[in-house]
Each structure stands twice: as structure tokens, then as C-alpha cells.
Design a protein around this motif. Structure first.
Motif, PDB file in Angstrom:
ATOM      1  N   GLY A  54       0.863  -1.182   0.000  1.00 53.86           N
ATOM      2  CA  GLY A  54       0.000   0.000   0.000  1.00 53.86           C
ATOM      3  C   GLY A  54       0.895   1.225   0.000  1.00 53.86           C
ATOM      4  N   GLU A  56       2.387   4.536   0.481  1.00 53.78           N
ATOM      5  CA  GLU A  56       2.182   5.735   1.277  1.00 53.78           C
ATOM      6  C   GLU A  56       3.305   6.698   0.923  1.00 53.78           C
ATOM      7  OE1 GLU A  56       1.667   5.079   5.456  1.00 53.78           O
ATOM      8  OE2 GLU A  56       0.588   3.206   5.087  1.00 53.78           O
ATOM      9  N   ALA A  57       2.927   7.817   0.358  1.00 52.44           N
ATOM     10  CA  ALA A  57       3.918   8.774  -0.130  1.00 52.44           C
ATOM     11  C   ALA A  57       4.876   9.209   0.971  1.00 52.44           C
ATOM     12  CB  ALA A  57       3.225   9.978  -0.756  1.00 52.44           C
ATOM     13  N   GLN A  58       4.379   9.444   2.181  1.00 50.73           N
ATOM     14  CA  GLN A  58       5.256   9.914   3.251  1.00 50.73           C
ATOM     15  C   GLN A  58       6.286   8.862   3.635  1.00 50.73           C
ATOM     16  OE1 GLN A  58       5.632  13.029   4.298  1.00 50.73           O
ATOM     17  NE2 GLN A  58       7.403  12.219   5.371  1.00 50.73           N
ATOM     18  N   THR A  59       5.886   7.607   3.660  1.00 49.37           N
ATOM     19  CA  THR A  59       6.825   6.527   3.962  1.00 49.37           C
ATOM     20  C   THR A  59       7.915   6.467   2.903  1.00 49.37           C
ATOM     21  OG1 THR A  59       5.090   5.276   5.066  1.00 49.37           O
ATOM     22  CG2 THR A  59       7.025   4.039   4.357  1.00 49.37           C
ATOM     23  N   LYS A 100       2.120   5.649  -7.741  1.00 47.26           N
ATOM     24  CA  LYS A 100       1.394   5.011  -6.627  1.00 47.26           C
ATOM     25  C   LYS A 100       1.508   3.492  -6.706  1.00 47.26           C
ATOM     26  CE  LYS A 100      -1.706   8.762  -5.826  1.00 47.26           C
ATOM     27  NZ  LYS A 100      -2.280   9.694  -6.631  1.00 47.26           N
TER      28      LYS A 100
END
Length: 146
Positions: A54, A56-59, A100
Motif C-alpha cells: 500500500g 504511502e507517499a510519506q513513507t 502510486k
């Protein structure tokens, strides 16, 4: 010799001395670099551990930031291959954020390559082996988005 010529010569000598001093300082720090990059690789391991399917851009941005730090120091201390692998990892993460879509195995391959270079103190670009490592990472990254 005119005053201007004398001034220009003095500036050249001063600049040459400054460059020599800077090179000596970098050489003195290069022994410490391995410790720094290993600490950065530990930070990278922690950041990568949080990456899952999944996206997650911040990760991923955290992975990017640490890879960027690693990339920035490598060539300064004679580890061009570290810089090149770090740059490829940054590009992959940017593309993963954009699409993504992430393949953790691709990130893991970059980290393993970085560790191999650092653990074996492979300086410079490592000739054909270095080129093969970079080509393999590029190819794997491209296939993951196909």
C-alpha cells in the motif's frame, strides 16, 4: 612584475593552498565516512521496513530522504558507486510515488547493492562490475513499472 601580476600570483598560491588544505581535510574524514554511511544505511533499513504494497507517499519520502543523504556523500569520499546507486534509488522512489506503485524487492535490491559496496569498501565506479550493478538495478526498476 606589476602590482596586479603580483596580486594575481598571490591569489593563485592562496587558492592552491586552500584547495590542498580542503583535499587533506576530506582525506582525513574519509576514514570516518564508513561509519557515517553505515549509520545512514541503518536509517535506510528502518525507513524501508515501513514500506508495504500500500503505497504511502510519506513513507516513501522518508526512504527518498535517507537515500538522498547517502547519495550526496558517496562521491565526496571516493565512493562514486554509492552515489550512483543512491541516485537510482531516489529516482525509483520518485517514480513509485508518482505511479502510486512500489515493489519492495526493488528497494531491497538497491539497499543490498549499497551494503555490498560499503562493506567491501569498493571505491570509484568499480569498472564493469559497477556498470553491471547499475544496469541490473535500472532494468529491475523499469520492469517493476511495466
Amino acid at each position: 612584475m606589476t602590482d596586479k601580476d603580483h596580486s594575481d600570483e598571490t591569489e593563485r598560491i592562496s587558492f592552491g593552498a586552500a584547495v590542498a588544505n580542503a583535499q587533506a581535510a576530506v582525506a582525513g574524514l574519509s576514514d570516518q565516512y564508513i561509519g557515517w554511511v553505515n549509520a545512514d544505511l541503518e536509517r535506510l533499513d528502518i525507513a524501508v521496513a515501513a514500506v508495504t504494497d500500500g503505497v504511502e507517499a510519506q513513507t516513501l519520502r522518508t526512504v527518498y530522504d535517507v537515500a538522498h543523504d547517502i547519495k550526496g556523500q558517496g562521491s565526496t569520499f571516493g565512493y562514486q558507486l554509492v552515489t550512483d546507486i543512491g541516485q537510482l534509488l531516489c529516482r525509483y522512489v520518485d517514480e513509485a510515488i508518482r505511479r502510486k506503485k512500489v515493489d519492495r524487492e526493488i528497494i531491497d535490491a538497491h539497499v543490498a547493492a549499497l551494503r555490498t559496496v560499503v562493506d567491501n569498501r569498493i571505491q570509484g565506479q568499480a569498472g564493469e562490475i559497477g556498470a553491471e550493478i547499475l544496469d541490473t538495478l535500472r532494468s529491475a526498476a523499469a520492469k517493476s513499472f511495466a
